[in-house]
Design an enzyme around this catalytic site. Structure first.
Site, PDB file in Angstrom:
ATOM      1  N   LYS A  76      34.047  39.301  41.045  1.00 24.33           N
ATOM      2  CA  LYS A  76      35.257  40.020  40.618  1.00 24.33           C
ATOM      3  C   LYS A  76      35.052  41.512  40.379  1.00 24.33           C
ATOM      4  CE  LYS A  76      37.885  37.702  41.195  1.00 24.33           C
ATOM      5  NZ  LYS A  76      38.095  37.248  42.623  1.00 24.33           N
ATOM      6  N   HIS A 134      26.107  37.189  45.321  1.00 23.35           N
ATOM      7  CA  HIS A 134      26.403  37.371  43.889  1.00 23.35           C
ATOM      8  C   HIS A 134      25.150  37.066  43.064  1.00 23.35           C
ATOM      9  CE1 HIS A 134      30.602  38.114  44.324  1.00 23.35           C
ATOM     10  NE2 HIS A 134      30.999  36.882  44.500  1.00 23.35           N
ATOM     11  N   SER A 164      39.734  39.370  35.377  1.00 23.35           N
ATOM     12  CA  SER A 164      39.869  38.997  36.782  1.00 23.35           C
ATOM     13  C   SER A 164      39.231  37.616  37.036  1.00 23.35           C
ATOM     14  CB  SER A 164      39.197  40.067  37.647  1.00 23.35           C
ATOM     15  OG  SER A 164      39.333  39.775  39.002  1.00 23.35           O
TER      16      SER A 164
HETATM   17  P1  A3P Z   1      41.852  41.934  39.930  1.00 23.14           P
HETATM   18  O1  A3P Z   1      41.781  40.457  39.717  1.00 23.14           O
HETATM   19  O2  A3P Z   1      41.586  42.717  38.685  1.00 23.14           O
HETATM   20  O3  A3P Z   1      43.121  42.377  40.605  1.00 23.14           O
HETATM   21  P2  A3P Z   1      35.973  40.306  44.272  1.00 23.14           P
HETATM   22  O4  A3P Z   1      36.309  40.682  45.679  1.00 23.14           O
HETATM   23  O5  A3P Z   1      34.623  40.746  43.835  1.00 23.14           O
HETATM   24  O6  A3P Z   1      36.252  38.876  44.006  1.00 23.14           O
HETATM   25  O7  A3P Z   1      36.935  41.161  43.329  1.00 23.14           O
HETATM   26  C1  A3P Z   1      38.313  40.904  43.271  1.00 23.14           C
HETATM   27  C2  A3P Z   1      38.947  42.002  42.470  1.00 23.14           C
HETATM   28  O8  A3P Z   1      38.948  43.213  43.245  1.00 23.14           O
HETATM   29  C3  A3P Z   1      40.405  41.690  42.152  1.00 23.14           C
HETATM   30  O9  A3P Z   1      40.678  42.339  40.923  1.00 23.14           O
HETATM   31  C4  A3P Z   1      41.099  42.352  43.330  1.00 23.14           C
HETATM   32  O10 A3P Z   1      42.460  42.599  43.122  1.00 23.14           O
HETATM   33  C5  A3P Z   1      40.286  43.638  43.414  1.00 23.14           C
HETATM   34  N1  A3P Z   1      40.438  44.316  44.708  1.00 23.14           N
HETATM   35  C6  A3P Z   1      40.336  43.772  45.933  1.00 23.14           C
HETATM   36  N2  A3P Z   1      40.590  44.701  46.876  1.00 23.14           N
HETATM   37  C7  A3P Z   1      40.861  45.849  46.224  1.00 23.14           C
HETATM   38  C8  A3P Z   1      41.218  47.159  46.656  1.00 23.14           C
HETATM   39  N3  A3P Z   1      41.371  47.468  47.933  1.00 23.14           N
HETATM   40  N4  A3P Z   1      41.408  48.107  45.699  1.00 23.14           N
HETATM   41  C9  A3P Z   1      41.260  47.807  44.398  1.00 23.14           C
HETATM   42  N5  A3P Z   1      40.942  46.586  43.932  1.00 23.14           N
HETATM   43  C10 A3P Z   1      40.744  45.614  44.840  1.00 23.14           C
END
Ligand code: A3P
Length: 315
Positions: free
Chosen positions: A68, A128, A158
Site C-alpha cells: 500500500k 514486498h 489504505s
Molecule cells: P489509497 O488506498 O490510499 O488510495 P499499492 O499499489 O502499493 O498497493 O498501493 C496502493 C495505494 O497507492 C492506494 O492508496 C492507491 O490509490 C495508491 N495509488 C495507486 N496509483 C496511484 C497514483 N497514480 N497516484 C497516487 N496514488 C496512487
C-alpha cells in the site's frame, strides 16, 4: 475449518507458525534466523524454497515496497519508462503480468517465480519482502533496486481497506483492531517500521534508490527525472510528460491494465473498496480518532527512535 500449516523444509527461514484463521489462503510466518518473524501468505511460506532460490539476472530491476505504498503507481511509471512512453505496449497486459510479484505463490493459481523465469530481459520484479528475506541472488548480482516508502498512517488506512476487499487476507476486524495489528506487525509482510528501516539501512551499500510516495505526490516530474538518472536513461521532455499523464491517479483509475478490475470478485471485491481508492496524502485524518493518533505517535517515536529516516504525513 481451521488448517494447519506444516513446516515444508527444514532449512531457515522455514519455521512456520499459524497466525490465524479459517480461510483457504491464510497467513503464516517465515522466521529468519535470529530475526523477528514475518507473516506472509500461506503459499509463500509453503513454497519458500522456490522464493529463496530465485535467480536474478544482472539487468533485473527490483521494485520493493511495503504493501500500500504506491507499488502499482511506481510499477506503471517504470514500465512506461522501459517502453519509452509507448502507452500501447503498456496495455498489452495487466500490471501484475508486466511486473510480476516475485514471491506471490498461490499453489495451482499463481507463481511469481515461474512467471519471471519465462519473462524476457530486462525484467521488472515486484516484491514486498522485508530486506532480510530478499533472495540472496539480488545482492550477488548487484541488481538495481527501487524502494518506495509511504508514511505509516496513510499506509495503515489504505491497508485496512485492502484487507477488506482483497480476499487472500483474513478479516481485518474493526479499524481499531486493525490499527493494533498494524502497529504490532501482525499483518501480511510484517512490521511497517522494520520494513522501511531495514531497506533504508541497506541503501548506501547497494544500488538502492529510496523514494517517497509523498515526494511523488508533491512533484512527480522531478521524481521521475531523478529516477531516470538512477536508471542511466534519457528521455525527451515530451515523453516524460506523457509518462506523467498516463501514471496520474485519474488515468490509472480508469485503466483496466492498472486498476485491478480484471481480477475475479472472489479475489478482489472492488465493490467493497476500489483498488485505486483515493491516492492522496493525509487520508489518515479521516480515520484516526484523537486517542488513536496520540497512541500511534507515541509508539511511532519509540519504534523509529535512532533512525535518520523521516516521513511527511502531510504537505
Ligand atoms: P489509497 O488506498 O490510499 O488510495 P499499492 O499499489 O502499493 O498497493 O498501493 C496502493 C495505494 O497507492 C492506494 O492508496 C492507491 O490509490 C495508491 N495509488 C495507486 N496509483 C496511484 C497514483 N497514480 N497516484 C497516487 N496514488 C496512487
Amino acid at each position: 475449518m481451521s488448517e494447519t500449516c506444516k513446516d515444508s523444509s527444514s532449512q531457515s527461514p522455514a519455521s512456520i507458525t499459524f497466525w490465524e484463521k479459517n480461510c483457504k489462503v491464510t497467513v503464516c510466518v517465515v522466521r529468519p534466523v535470529q530475526l523477528p518473524a514475518v507473516p506472509v501468505f500461506w503459499g509463500i511460506a509453503k513454497e519458500w524454497s522456490q522464493v529463496e532460490s530465485f535467480e536474478t539476472r544482472p539487468d533485473d530491476l527490483l521494485i520493493s515496497t511495503y504493501p500500500k505504498s504506491g507499488t502499482t503507481w511506481i510499477s506503471e511509471i517504470l514500465d512506461l519508462i522501459y517502453n519509452n512512453g509507448d502507452v500501447e505496449k503498456c496495455k498489452q497486459d495487466t500490471i501484475c503480468k508486466r511486473v510480476p510479484f516475485m514471491e506471490m505463490i498461490i499453489p495451482g493459481v499463481q507463481n511469481g517465480v515461474e512467471d519471471l523465469k519465462k519473462m524476457q530481459s530486462p525484467r521488472l520484479v515486484k516484491t514486498h519482502l522485508p530486506v532480510q528475506l530478499l533472495p540472496s541472488s539480488f545482492w550477488k548480482n548487484n541488481c538495481k533496486m527501487i524502494y518506495m516508502a509511504r508514511n505509516a498512517k496513510d499506509v495503515a488506512v489504505s491497508y485496512y481497506y485492502f484487507y477488506q476487499m482483497a480476499k487472500m487476507h483474513p478479516e481485518p476486524g474493526t479499524w481499531e483492531e486493525f490499527l493494533d495489528k498494524f502497529m504490532t506487525g501482525k499483518v501480511a509482510f510484517g512490521s511497517w517500521y522494520d520494513h522501511v528501516k531495514g531497506w533504508w539501512e541497506k541503501r548506501n551499500d547497494y544500488r538502492i534508490y529510496y523514494l517517497f510516495y509523498e515526494d511523488m505526490k508533491e512533484d512527480p516530474k522531478h521524481e521521475i527525472q531523478k529516477l531516470l538518472k538512477f536508471l542511466d536513461k534519457d528521455l525527451p521532455e515530451e515523453t516524460v510528460d506523457k509518462i506523467l499523464y498516463h501514471s496520474s491517479f485519474d488515468v490509472m483509475k480508469q485503466n483496466p491494465y492498472t486498476n485491478y478490475t480484471t481480477f475475479l470478485k472472489a479475489r478482489m471485491d472492488l465493490s467493497i473498496s476500489p483498488f485505486m481508492r483515493k491516492g492522496i496524502l493525509g487520508d489518515w485524518k479521516n480515520h484516526f480518532t484523537v486517542a488513536q493518533y496520540e497512541r500511534f505517535e507515541k509508539d511511532y517515536e519509540k519504534k523509529m527512535k535512532g533512525s535518520t529516516l523521516s516521513f511527511r504525513s502531510e504537505i
